[in-house]
Write an enzyme that holds these catalytic residues in place. Structure first.
Site, PDB file in Angstrom:
ATOM      1  N   ARG A 174       0.733  14.525  13.458  1.00 28.95           N
ATOM      2  CA  ARG A 174       1.217  14.357  12.083  1.00 28.95           C
ATOM      3  C   ARG A 174       1.240  15.661  11.277  1.00 28.95           C
ATOM      4  NH1 ARG A 174      -1.020   8.830   9.647  1.00 28.95           N
ATOM      5  NH2 ARG A 174       0.929   8.885   8.525  1.00 28.95           N
ATOM      6  N   CYS A 184      -4.615  12.831  13.069  1.00 28.34           N
ATOM      7  CA  CYS A 184      -5.301  11.551  12.891  1.00 28.34           C
ATOM      8  C   CYS A 184      -5.118  10.732  14.148  1.00 28.34           C
ATOM      9  CB  CYS A 184      -4.798  10.819  11.657  1.00 28.34           C
ATOM     10  SG  CYS A 184      -3.192  10.097  11.878  1.00 28.34           S
ATOM     11  N   ARG A 242      -8.784  -0.596   4.349  1.00 27.84           N
ATOM     12  CA  ARG A 242      -7.873   0.416   3.814  1.00 27.84           C
ATOM     13  C   ARG A 242      -6.521  -0.205   3.463  1.00 27.84           C
ATOM     14  NH1 ARG A 242      -6.372   4.376   7.736  1.00 27.84           N
ATOM     15  NH2 ARG A 242      -4.902   4.695   6.077  1.00 27.84           N
ATOM     16  N   LYS A 248       0.836  -1.210   0.000  1.00 30.04           N
ATOM     17  CA  LYS A 248       0.000   0.000   0.000  1.00 30.04           C
ATOM     18  C   LYS A 248       0.867   1.255   0.000  1.00 30.04           C
ATOM     19  CE  LYS A 248      -1.744   1.624   4.062  1.00 30.04           C
ATOM     20  NZ  LYS A 248      -1.472   3.034   4.367  1.00 30.04           N
ATOM     21  N   ASN A 249       1.869   1.279   0.876  1.00 32.20           N
ATOM     22  CA  ASN A 249       2.630   2.518   1.059  1.00 32.20           C
ATOM     23  C   ASN A 249       3.642   2.789  -0.049  1.00 32.20           C
ATOM     24  OD1 ASN A 249       1.109   3.064   3.263  1.00 32.20           O
ATOM     25  ND2 ASN A 249       2.685   2.569   4.782  1.00 32.20           N
ATOM     26  N   ASP A 275       4.724   0.440  11.992  1.00 34.08           N
ATOM     27  CA  ASP A 275       3.511  -0.173  11.432  1.00 34.08           C
ATOM     28  C   ASP A 275       3.345  -1.640  11.841  1.00 34.08           C
ATOM     29  OD1 ASP A 275       2.841   2.187  10.236  1.00 34.08           O
ATOM     30  OD2 ASP A 275       3.529   1.633   8.231  1.00 34.08           O
TER      31      ASP A 275
HETATM   32  N1  EPU Z   1       6.631  14.570  10.863  1.00 36.88           N
HETATM   33  C1  EPU Z   1       6.737  15.887  11.223  1.00 36.88           C
HETATM   34  N2  EPU Z   1       6.638  16.837  10.241  1.00 36.88           N
HETATM   35  C2  EPU Z   1       6.416  16.508   8.945  1.00 36.88           C
HETATM   36  C3  EPU Z   1       6.302  15.155   8.577  1.00 36.88           C
HETATM   37  C4  EPU Z   1       6.414  14.195   9.566  1.00 36.88           C
HETATM   38  O1  EPU Z   1       6.940  16.200  12.394  1.00 36.88           O
HETATM   39  O2  EPU Z   1       6.313  17.431   8.121  1.00 36.88           O
HETATM   40  C5  EPU Z   1       6.715  13.545  11.908  1.00 36.88           C
HETATM   41  C6  EPU Z   1       5.435  12.715  12.032  1.00 36.88           C
HETATM   42  O3  EPU Z   1       4.457  13.368  12.801  1.00 36.88           O
HETATM   43  C7  EPU Z   1       5.940  11.448  12.668  1.00 36.88           C
HETATM   44  C8  EPU Z   1       7.332  11.296  12.060  1.00 36.88           C
HETATM   45  O4  EPU Z   1       7.705  12.602  11.578  1.00 36.88           O
HETATM   46  O5  EPU Z   1       6.064  11.600  14.050  1.00 36.88           O
HETATM   47  C9  EPU Z   1       7.424  10.325  10.913  1.00 36.88           C
HETATM   48  O6  EPU Z   1       6.459  10.654   9.924  1.00 36.88           O
HETATM   49  P1  EPU Z   1       6.622  10.210   8.401  1.00 36.88           P
HETATM   50  O7  EPU Z   1       6.587  11.405   7.538  1.00 36.88           O
HETATM   51  O8  EPU Z   1       7.828   9.338   8.309  1.00 36.88           O
HETATM   52  O9  EPU Z   1       5.331   9.297   8.189  1.00 36.88           O
HETATM   53  P2  EPU Z   1       4.280   9.378   6.994  1.00 36.88           P
HETATM   54  O10 EPU Z   1       4.992   9.520   5.702  1.00 36.88           O
HETATM   55  O11 EPU Z   1       3.204  10.309   7.333  1.00 36.88           O
HETATM   56  C10 EPU Z   1       4.394   6.850   6.392  1.00 36.88           C
HETATM   57  C11 EPU Z   1       3.408   5.735   6.258  1.00 36.88           C
HETATM   58  C12 EPU Z   1       2.900   5.342   7.638  1.00 36.88           C
HETATM   59  C13 EPU Z   1       4.108   4.910   8.471  1.00 36.88           C
HETATM   60  C14 EPU Z   1       5.149   6.041   8.526  1.00 36.88           C
HETATM   61  C15 EPU Z   1       6.418   5.662   9.265  1.00 36.88           C
HETATM   62  C16 EPU Z   1       2.395   6.048   4.081  1.00 36.88           C
HETATM   63  C17 EPU Z   1       1.177   6.368   3.281  1.00 36.88           C
HETATM   64  N3  EPU Z   1       2.288   6.144   5.413  1.00 36.88           N
HETATM   65  O12 EPU Z   1       3.673   7.911   7.021  1.00 36.88           O
HETATM   66  O13 EPU Z   1       2.034   4.243   7.451  1.00 36.88           O
HETATM   67  O14 EPU Z   1       3.683   4.598   9.781  1.00 36.88           O
HETATM   68  O15 EPU Z   1       5.507   6.429   7.182  1.00 36.88           O
HETATM   69  O16 EPU Z   1       7.023   4.578   8.661  1.00 36.88           O
HETATM   70  O17 EPU Z   1       3.418   5.697   3.516  1.00 36.88           O
HETATM   71  C18 EPU Z   1       0.162   2.894   7.863  1.00 36.88           C
HETATM   72  O18 EPU Z   1       0.377   2.370   6.758  1.00 36.88           O
HETATM   73  O19 EPU Z   1      -0.660   2.411   8.701  1.00 36.88           O
HETATM   74  C19 EPU Z   1       0.890   4.107   8.214  1.00 36.88           C
HETATM   75  C20 EPU Z   1       0.498   4.926   9.183  1.00 36.88           C
END
Ligand code: EPU
Length: 429
Positions: free
Chosen positions: A131, A126, A408, A22-23, A316
Site C-alpha cells: 500500500r 499493512c 474498526r 466507514k470509508n 472489501d
Molecule cells: N496504490 C498505489 N499507490 C498509491 C495508492 C494506491 O500503488 O499511491 C495501490 C494500492 O496499493 C492498491 C491499489 O492502488 O493496490 C488501490 O488502492 P486505493 O488507493 O484504491 O485504496 P485505499 O484508498 O488505500 C480504500 C479503502 C479500502 C478499500 C480500497 C479499495 C478507505 C479508508 N479504504 O483504500 O478499504 O479496500 O479503497 O476499494 O477508504 C477496508 O475498509 O477494509 C479497506 C481496506
C-alpha cells in the site's frame, strides 16, 4: 482482549439496520479541515476508526463535538458530529497516530490546501499489502506542492498555494482520488482528475464539498473536474449507507439461510455483489426500506468472481464471498486484483475445514458439505468478518480472537446478528 463466541447453525430472520459508511465518514471528517466553519455530519457510524480519527484531527486543533442520542432516535441511529477546524494549531501528523490508521495520511491534502504546509508520517505497509502512497504524492506535486521525504515523514510545502492541473492516475486509486479532490477544491484554477476512482464514497465526499461551496463536476465518473475556490464554508451532510456492511450481512444470510431485511441499504451501491449473490442462488428483493435477502431451501451455487474498482466486485467483500463459497455445491474461483496480499483469511477458513487452494492471485474454493467451529483470528477487518460468516454456519463453537479489527469497521456486529437469531456473544477481557 475481547473475543467473540459463536455457536453456528441458526438461520437468520429479521431486520438489520445499515450504518453510515466507514470509508465515506473518514474522508468526510478529514474534508472538514478545508474550512474554518463548522461541518455537521449526520449518520456517522460509531466505530473505533472514527474515534481514532477524532483524536488525530484533535491533534491538529480540530474541535469535534459528538451529539448524543435524542428522544425518538432509533437505537442504531448514527451519531452527529460537529467538526470545527477554525484554528489549525499543528500541521504535523505524527507517526504514532498515522501508523494506527492509514487513511489519516490523507490529512496532507487539506493541510496543504489551506495551510500551505504539512508534515505527515508515511503510513507504512499493512496486512493486506504494501500500500504505497506514490500516487498521492504525484497528485500533490502536479498541483504544485514541493514534497520531500525526511526521517519517515512526507514534508510538503506550497508557499503560494496549490494550482489547478491535470492529474492522470496510471491506476485507479481511491486514496489518490480523495487526496486530489480535497487538495484541488482550494487550488487556483481548474483541475482535471483523469482515471479517477468512481467509488460511491468519492461521490459522497464530492457532494459534501459542493455543499461547502466547492465546484466539482463528474464525481462518480472517471473524469472529475474541479474549479478551485478561495474558501469553503460550513455545511451539513448525511453519510451514505455502508455498502460493504450491506454486502457482508447479505452474505451472512446467504450462508445461514433465512430472510433478512437490510434496512436503509441502497442496492445501486453494490449491484455487482448482489448480482453474484443472485447467481449463487440467493433471492434479492429491493423494496422501499432497502434490500431483502433470502435463501430458503436451495443450496449455494459456485461462482467465478474477480475483484475490480467500482462498479466491479469490491475487494472489501472478497473475504466474505470466499467464506460463503466454502459451502457451495462445487468449485468457485475468486481472483483478487486490487491488493496483492489480501488472502490472510484462507488459512483461517481452513481451520473450519474449508478447502481452498491459492495460485497467485486466484483462490479455488471446493465447497464442502459441513464446516466445523474452531478458534480463529484475523489480521484485517474484512478477513475477520469472513470468519464470523463461516462461524455462523459451522457446527459447534467458534471463538474469534483479536476482534479489535471488527470494531474498526462494523458497528454493533454481535447485536445486529443476535437480533436476527444468531448465537453470538462478546467475551470481554
Ligand atoms: N496504490 C498505489 N499507490 C498509491 C495508492 C494506491 O500503488 O499511491 C495501490 C494500492 O496499493 C492498491 C491499489 O492502488 O493496490 C488501490 O488502492 P486505493 O488507493 O484504491 O485504496 P485505499 O484508498 O488505500 C480504500 C479503502 C479500502 C478499500 C480500497 C479499495 C478507505 C479508508 N479504504 O483504500 O478499504 O479496500 O479503497 O476499494 O477508504 C477496508 O475498509 O477494509 C479497506 C481496506
Amino acid at each position: 482482549m475481547d473475543r467473540i463466541r459463536i455457536i453456528g447453525g441458526n438461520k437468520l430472520h429479521g431486520t438489520i439496520p445499515i450504518s453510515g459508511a466507514k470509508n465515506a465518514a473518514l474522508p468526510l471528517m478529514i474534508a472538514a479541515m478545508l474550512s474554518d466553519e463548522t461541518l455537521i455530519l449526520d449518520n456517522v457510524p460509531r466505530l473505533a476508526d472514527v474515534a481514532l480519527l477524532q483524536r488525530i484531527l484533535g491533534n491538529h486543533g480540530v474541535d469535534i463535538m459528538a451529539v448524543g442520542k435524542r428522544p425518538g432516535d432509533h437505537e442504531y441511529q448514527g451519531q452527529t458530529l460537529h467538526i470545527s477546524a477554525k484554528n489549525i494549531i499543528d500541521t504535523t501528523a505524527p507517526y504514532d497516530l498515522v501508523s494506527k490508521m492509514r487513511a489519516s495520511f490523507w490529512v496532507i491534502a487539506p493541510l496543504l490546501a489551506r495551510m500551505h504546509e504539512a508534515k505527515v508520517s508515511l503510513p507504512g505497509g499493512c496486512a493486506i499489502g504494501t500500500r504505497p502512497v506514490d500516487l498521492l504524492i504525484m497528485a500533490l506535486e502536479k498541483l504544485g506542492a514541493e514534497l520531500s521525504i525526511d526521517a519517515g515523514y512526507v514534508v510538503a510545502k506550497a508557499p503560494g498555494g496549490l494550482k489547478g492541473a491535470t492529474i492522470e492516475f496510471p491506476k485507479v486509486t481511491v486514496s489518490g482520488t480523495h487526496v486530489a479532490l480535497m487538495a484541488a477544491a482550494l487550488a487556483k484554477g481548474t483541475t482535471i482528475i483523469a482515471n479517477a476512482a468512481c467509488e460511491p464514497e468519492i461521490t459522497d465526499v464530492a457532494d459534501c464539498l459542493n455543499k461547502m461551496g466547492a465546484k466539482i463536476t463528474g464525481a462518480g465518473t472517471p473524469r472529475i473536474m474541479i474549479e478551485g475556490v478561495s474558501k469553503l464554508h460550513g455545511a451539513r451532510h448525511t453519510v451514505l449507507p455502508d455498502r460493504i456492511e450491506t454486502g457482508t450481512y447479505a452474505m451472512a444470510v446467504a450462508m445461514t439461510g433465512g430472510e433478512v431485511q437490510l434496512s436503509g441499504a441502497r442496492p445501486e451501491l453494490l449491484q455487482s455483489a448482489l448480482d453474484v449473490l443472485t447467481q449463487a442462488g440467493v433471492t434479492i428483493t429491493v423494496n422501499n426500506d432497502g434490500i431483502k435477502v433470502a435463501r430458503n431451501g436451495a443450496g449455494i451455487s459456485p461462482v467465478t468472481v474477480t475483484t475490480a474498482p467500482f462498479p466491479g466486485f469490491p475487494t472489501d467483500l472478497q473475504a466474505q464471498l470466499m467464506a460463503l463459497m466454502t459451502r457451495a455445491k462445487g468449485a468457485s474461483h475468486i481472483t483478487e486484483t486490487i491488493f496483492e496480499n489480501r488472502f490472510m483469511h484462507v488459512q483461517e477458513l481452513a481451520r473450519f475445514g474449508a478447502r481452498i487452494q491459492l495460485d497467485g492471485e486466484t483462490a479455488t474454493i471446493d465447497g464442502v458439505a459441513k464446516l466445523r467451529g474452531a478458534p480463529v483470528m484475523a489480521t484485517d477487518l474484512r478477513a475477520s468478518v469472513s470468519l464470523v460468516i463461516a462461524a455462523l454456519a459451522a457446527e459447534g463453537e467458534t471463538m474469534v480472537n483479536r476482534i479489535y479489527h471488527l470494531d474498526r469497521g462494523f458497528e454493533r456486529l454481535e447485536e445486529k446478528l443476535s437480533a436476527c437469531g444468531a448465537t453470538i456473544e462478546r467475551i470481554s477481557g
